[in-house]
Structures are given as structure tokens and as C-alpha cells.
Design an enzyme around this catalytic site. Structure first.
Site, PDB file in Angstrom:
ATOM      1  N   ARG A   1      41.122  34.832  33.576  1.00 29.06           N
ATOM      2  CA  ARG A   1      40.818  36.134  32.963  1.00 29.06           C
ATOM      3  C   ARG A   1      40.863  37.262  33.983  1.00 29.06           C
ATOM      4  NH1 ARG A   1      36.390  34.234  28.331  1.00 29.06           N
ATOM      5  NH2 ARG A   1      38.073  33.547  26.973  1.00 29.06           N
TER       6      ARG A   1
ATOM      7  N   TYR B   1      46.375  37.480  25.404  1.00 24.77           N
ATOM      8  CA  TYR B   1      46.119  36.106  25.887  1.00 24.77           C
ATOM      9  C   TYR B   1      44.893  36.027  26.805  1.00 24.77           C
ATOM     10  CZ  TYR B   1      49.577  37.047  29.786  1.00 24.77           C
ATOM     11  OH  TYR B   1      50.288  37.534  30.840  1.00 24.77           O
ATOM     12  N   GLU B   2      44.526  34.787  27.134  1.00 26.31           N
ATOM     13  CA  GLU B   2      43.288  34.505  27.884  1.00 26.31           C
ATOM     14  C   GLU B   2      42.047  35.022  27.156  1.00 26.31           C
ATOM     15  OE1 GLU B   2      42.591  32.409  29.940  1.00 26.31           O
ATOM     16  OE2 GLU B   2      44.684  31.998  30.365  1.00 26.31           O
ATOM     17  N   GLY B   3      42.033  34.945  25.845  1.00 26.36           N
ATOM     18  CA  GLY B   3      40.926  35.492  25.069  1.00 26.36           C
ATOM     19  C   GLY B   3      41.240  36.942  24.786  1.00 26.36           C
TER      20      GLY B   3
ATOM     21  N   GLN C   1      36.647  39.343  24.486  1.00 23.65           N
ATOM     22  CA  GLN C   1      36.012  39.695  25.778  1.00 23.65           C
ATOM     23  C   GLN C   1      34.812  40.612  25.549  1.00 23.65           C
ATOM     24  OE1 GLN C   1      37.142  38.212  28.571  1.00 23.65           O
ATOM     25  NE2 GLN C   1      38.694  37.317  27.235  1.00 23.65           N
TER      26      GLN C   1
END
Ligand SMILES: Cc1cc2nc3c(=O)[nH]c(=O)nc-3n(C[C@H](O)[C@H](O)[C@H](O)COP(=O)(O)OP(=O)(O)OC[C@H]3O[C@@H](n4cnc5c(N)ncnc54)[C@H](O)[C@@H]3O)c2cc1C
Length: 589
Positions: A297, A436-438, A443
């Protein structure tokens, strides 16, 4: 216009906004010296500028053709990757026990920014390998570490991170990929993963997949997920490559941006099941995956900074060259940079980019402190600071990556919309960062629901106290060049304080109201923190006669007077906006 790594800028932010100089003085980094920091950043900047940046356009145009189960990377990529790995860049922050250089995460963060500025599709692959290294080093058995870590650290093999399935995106707990025990300590994996970055390519001989799957007797949801290492080729006892595993790429996606990053659909178990090795404990896979995701992240946040920096450089160059209209007092036509509205745009780009950089580097420095401090209490508070800042670093930096890239297109006028200029590619590439990555929405929810309550709110309070200290220091220097910086930042910090208290007070009693405010709250957090960090940097530039103190004061002032003033509106959105979202059925019908 190609990219030139802003080595002085990066080094200064690293040393002062992120506090690397202070950490060196305190002995946190062993025998690391400021000279070594300078040398590493200069060398990385040279590699990024000379070797990686020229790959950006060719990668965008060539993409990664897929034929007969193989992905062909664009021309020049294999050689560049080989030289990059051979120079030791992949293992910069990895432990020397596994062949890494053991250098600070903060230093690596600066390098990640430069790799991704130079070419985001290139920087993305190693980013996931390094995240895998962290997970394996933190949770793997000695045997797994011995087999995989040296090659992953050196970059001889690359890694992937595999959560997503068609029905399991943000909701990772819905995943269905199965893992069966076979009685010899290994597992057989069957199922399908989608959107897997660098799932197949020809850069390395082997690819080590980090795959989330579910055991037959596992509880539902995220508590029943385990993490497995599934190599493309099995590894013999002597370390040589053995049989092809039952894991293959079925197809690749055609995407808006990052064309040279192969995004793969992966299929496991067409021939009885892929051999998998458990990482950590059964059903505790999310624990290991969080190690990997937190690392990734921050790195994705750095992609946002990187793409913003590149878009800014290109816009600045164009604005100096392109002539239109005539500013008052000029005799001939003026370069568009002379027009005050264009300068506002360029200053917005610079201020957002530098603020995001400072936040990302400060997050990395907190991770270093959490790992390296001798003091247990300091390790704990640094860990909390890193946890608090990680969603902010990821979401704010990728948000501004898009905003800055879009402003960069605007500065180019019609030429920005034309692919040959290159400005459009930055905008297309930047777009994925918030997804992406959450996603950034996830977040923001993480920040509000899990990070604000850390230590009963003490972690966020400590951060607010530090921001106030900076405001006091800016007021104390009383330099007219700062304009209204101290006053505007003071207001922003108080807005953040009040919004924080409001949210903390509703997490249990009115969770939907708190969730409704999550995204504007994250922006408010970044606005106050980013503004204070820019001011801190400007103070340091004056104090140390660092590079360009006048420029740094101007950027800090611009941020405070033009962007930090949005804090009041953001606070209002958090506190008063929730009700207007509660009843939207008719409006969205
Ligand atoms: C180019 C690319 C590369 C990728 N690389 C990888 C990879 O290497 N490995 C991997 O595992 N995955 C990868 N992904 C997948 C990526 O992580 C997911 O796309 C992302 O997590 C979002 O999941 P989704 O696409 O299913 O969207 P959804 O989960 O369907 O979300 C759609 C929207 O709804 C919102 N939303 C969803 N749930 C909630 C909720 N509970 N509360 C509030 N809002 C919500 C989201 O914020 C989003 O705006 C990649 C994707 C792409 C496009």
C-alpha cells in the site's frame, strides 16, 4: 520530454520531512551516513533516468502480448530488469541474512518513487516481489525462507500477490480457491484468480505466487483464509528448478493504462492441483497478507507520487516552451508559464506532489523506527504512526497522482489530449492507483474505523500534537515569506482535531455516519499533515541553508493559503454531510 530524477528534492525531503537525518544522528540506522544516503539516491536517480525512463513509452505501445500461455515483455525490458536486479536494487531494504543490503525502508521508499516515476509498469512488478519478501521473512518457516528468500531478494525470481477472484474483490473473505492437505506437509491448490499483476512474464526463470486459499474445514469469511507459496516451477532440494507446477496464466487483460504490466487470469489445478506450501499458520493467512499489503500500500502511494512528479516535470517543460498571448508589459508573445492561471496550476501540481512525497516518506521512516528502535514504547508508537499514516499515504498520493496528471494534460492544452505528447499516458497509468491494493474508499474506512481508535485515540492525538508544534515553529520565525502559512495551517489542524473527535464519538453509536465521512476525512487528514510537513521542510531549508529555501517557503505558503484552506469545507463535509447521504434512495432512483 523524459524524466529526470529530482535527486536533491528527494534527498532533502527524506532527510528533513521524514527525519532521516535525525534518525542517523540518534544511531537508529547503525553506521549509515548522510553521505551514503546521498550516494544511494544519486545512483538510483541515474538508473531511473537513464535506463528505466526510456522504457515507458515503448512499454505503453508494445504492451505484453500473450500467446500459447506465454507473456512477452516489451523490447529492452528483460535487459533493464536484469541490470536493475544485478545492481542490488531489489534487495535494498531486505535483511543482509538473505542477501539484501539492510538499508532503511525510507531510503527504499525514495527509490520506489523514482522507479515508478520513470515507468510505473516497470516499478510495479518488483513492488510486489518486495512485499512478498516481507511476508515470507516475517512469517515463513526456515525451509521456505532458505528456498525462496535469496532468489526473491536478489530479484532472480519475482513474486506475485493473489487475492482477487471474480466474486471476491474488496470482500476478500468471499474467496473460493481451495487448498487440500495431502499428508506430506504440502497442499494442492485449485481455483481461479483474476487481475494478477505479473502473474506471467519472461523476465525471470521462476515466479513465486503468494496465493490466498481456503481449506475444506476452514471457517467462513476472512478467518478461514490461508496463504500459500505456489511456485511456477517447483524447486528441487539442491535449489535447481524442477517440474512445472499446475498453475498457469489463462489470459491477460486489455487495460486503460500500465500496458506493460501483465494483468493475468490465473488458473490452478487443471491437472489435479498446484503444489502449495503453507506460509504461516492455517486460517491465519490474512495476518501474513496484511504484512504484504501494508508494504504494497505504501509502495502504491509512492507510485502516485512518482507519476505526479513525472507529469509535473513534463508540464513545466511544456509551459516554458509554449507561447500564447501576452502578459501585461511583455513585448512579444509570452510563454504560457508567465500567465498567472497557468502558474497556479503548476504550483498546485508541485505542492500536492511534494506533500504526498513527505507523507509517504514519513510513513516509511515510521516503519523503520518501529523495526529498529531499542525502546519498546518507541517501537510501539512508531508502529501505530505507520499504521495510521499508511492508508493516508496510499489514498492521498494516488488521488493526487490522478489530479496532478490531469492538470498536466490541462497545461498542455489540446496537445495534452494527443498521445504523442506523453502527458495522456501519465493520466491513464495513474488511474489504477486508487483502485488496486484496496480501493481508496476502503483505505478511508480503514483509517476511520481501525486506525483512529488505536490506543484509545492516543495515536492520532500524538500526530495532531506534532502538527501543532510545526505550526508554532512557523509562527515563531515570523518570516513574511511565509505569508499566512501559520494561521491557515493552525485552522486546518483544528478542523482535523474536531473532525477526529466527531468521528471517534460516532464509531459505536452511529457507524454509518462515521463511514459517510471517511473519504473527506482522509483528505482532511492529508491536507493538514501534508501542509505541516511542507512547512517543516521549509523551516529546515532555512535552518540548514539547504537547497532552495525560498522555493520551499513559497511551496509551503502556496499549500497553506490555497489548499489547506479547504480543511474547513472538508470538516463540514464530514460532520454535516452524513445526513444528506443517509436518505438518497429517491435521488439515485
Ligand atoms: C490492473 C490491475 C492490477 C491488479 N493487480 C492485482 C494483484 O496483483 N493481485 C490481486 O489480488 N488483485 C489485483 N487487482 C485487483 C484489485 O485489487 C481489485 O480490483 C480491488 O481490490 C477492487 O476490487 P473489485 O475490482 O472487485 O471492486 P469491488 O470490490 O467490486 O468495488 C467496487 C467499488 O465498490 C466499493 N466498495 C466495495 N466494497 C465496499 C465496502 N465494503 N464499503 C464501501 N465501498 C465498497 C469500492 O471502493 C469500489 O469503488 C488488480 C486490479 C487491476 C485492475
Amino acid at each position: 520530454m523524459t524524466y529526470r530524477a529530482p535527486v536533491d528534492d528527494i534527498t532533502f525531503t527524506l532527510k528533513h520531512a521524514a527525519g532521516v537525518s535525525r534518525a542517523i544522528e540518534q544511531g537508529l540506522y547503525g553506521d549509515l551516513s548522510e553521505d551514503l544516503v546521498d550516494a544511494v539516491i544519486a545512483e538510483a536517480g541515474k538508473f531511473a533516468t537513464d535506463v528505466i525512463a526510456p522504457l515507458n513509452r515503448v512499454g505503453d505501445q508494445h504492451g505484453t502480448p500473450f500467446k500459447d500461455g506465454r507473456v512477452v515483455m516489451p523490447p529492452g525490458w528483460k535487459e533493464a530488469y536484469r541490470d536493475w536486479a544485478a545492481a542490488g536494487w531489489n534487495g535494498l531494504a531486505a535483511s543482509a541474512d538473505w542477501g539484501g543490503q539492510g538499508l532503511p525502508h525510507a531510503l527504499n521508499a525514495a527509490c520506489i518513487e523514482m522507479w515508478n516515476s520513470a515507468c510505473m509498469a516497470f516499478g510495479l512488478g518488483p513492488l510486489l516481489t518486495v512485499a512478498g519478501v516481507e511476508a515470507l521473512a516475517g512469517h515463513g518457516s526456515e525451509e521456505l525462507k532458505r528456498t525462496y528468500l535469496p532468489k526473491l531478494v536478489s530479484g532472480e525470481w519475482m513474486g506475485t500477490m493473489q487475492l482477487t477472484e471474480p466474486q471476491a474483490g474488496s470482500d476478500v473473505g468471499a474467496l473460493r480457491t481451495r487448498a487440500e492437505r495431502v499428508g506430506d506437509g504440502t497442499y494442492r491448490i485449485t481455483g481461479q484468480k483474476i487481475f494478477i499483476t505479473y502473474g506471467e512474464h519472461d523476465l525471470t526463470d521462476n515466479i513465486v505466487h503468494f496465493v490466498l486459499a481456503r481449506l475444506p474445514d476452514a471457517p467462513g469469511g476472512t478467518k478461514g483464509i490461508s496463504l500459500f507459496i505456489v511456485p511456477k516451477f517447483l524447486v528441487n532440494a539442491d535449489g535447481t528448478l524442477g517440474a512445472r507446477n499446475d498453475a498457469r496464466c489463462h489470459s491477460i487483460e486489455h487495460k486503460l493504462g500500465i500496458h506493460a504490466s501483465p494483468t493475468c487470469t490465473m488458473v490452478y489445478g487443471d491437472h489435479g492441483g498446484a503444489v502449495g506450501y503453507l506460509l504461516g499458520e492455517e486460517n491465519r493467512g490474512m495476518n501474513c497478507m496484511f504484512t504484504m499489503m501494508n508494504n504494497a500500500r505504501l509502495a502504491v502511494g509512492l507510485q502516485g507520487v512518482g507519476i505526479a512528479e513525472r507529469a509535473l516535470q513534463q508540464a513545466l517543460a511544456y509551459a516554458r516552451e509554449r507561447r500564447q498571448g501576452r502578459v501585461a508589459g511583455a513585448t512579444g508573445s509570452s510563454p504560457i508559464i508567465a500567465h498567472v492561471d497557468v502558474r497556479r496550476t503548476l504550483m498546485t501540481m508541485r505542492a500536492l506532489t511534494r506533500a504526498a512525497r513527505a507523507i509517504c516518506y514519513a510513513t516509511a521512516a515510521a516503519i523503520d523506527r518501529a523495526h529498529r528502535s531499542d525502546d519498546t514504547a518507541e517501537r510501539r508508537s512508531a508502529h501505530e504512526r505507520a499504521s495510521l499514516l499508511t492508508p493516508v499515504a496510499k489514498a492521498f498520493s494516488t488521488d493526487i497522482g490522478i489530479e496532478v496528471a490531469s492538470l498536466g494534460v490541462q497545461v498542455h492544452g489540446g496537445m495534452g489530449f494527443i498521445e504523442e505528447t506523453g502527458a495522456a499516458q501519465h493520466l491513464r497509468d495513474a488511474r489504477i492507483g486508487t483502485i488496486y491494493e484496496g480501493t481508496n474508499g476502503i483505505q478511508a474506512i480503514d483509517l476511520v474505523t481501525r486506525k483512529l481508535p488505536l490506543s484509545g485515540g492516543a495515536a492520532v492525538k500524538a500526530c495532531l500534537d506534532e502538527l501543532r508544534e510545526t505550526v508554532v515553529a512557523v509562527a515563531a520565525v515570523n518570516d513574511p515569506a511565509f505569508g499566512h502559512t501559520a494561521a491557515r495551517l493552525a485552522e486546518a489542524v483544528e478542523c482535523l482535531d474536531r473532525a477526529t473527535a466527531w468521528l471517534l464519538g460516532r464509531l459505536d453509536t452511529a457507524p454509518d455516519a462515521a463511514l459517510a465521512g471517511a473519504t473527506p476525512y482522509l483528505r482532511l487528514f492529508a491536507t493538514a499533515a501534508g501542509g505541516a510537513m511542507l512547512a517543516e521542510e521549509a523551516l529546515a531549508a532555512v535552518r540548514t541553508s539547504g537547497p532552495d529555501p525560498a522555493g520551499r517557503m513559497a511551496v509551503a505558503r502556496f499549500f497553506a493559503e490555497n489548499l489547506a484552506v479547504q480543511a474547513g469545507a472538508l470538516e463540514r463535509t464530514v460532520v454535516e454531510g452524513a445526513d444528506s447521504i443517509a436518505d438518497t434512495e429517491a435521488a439515485l432512483a
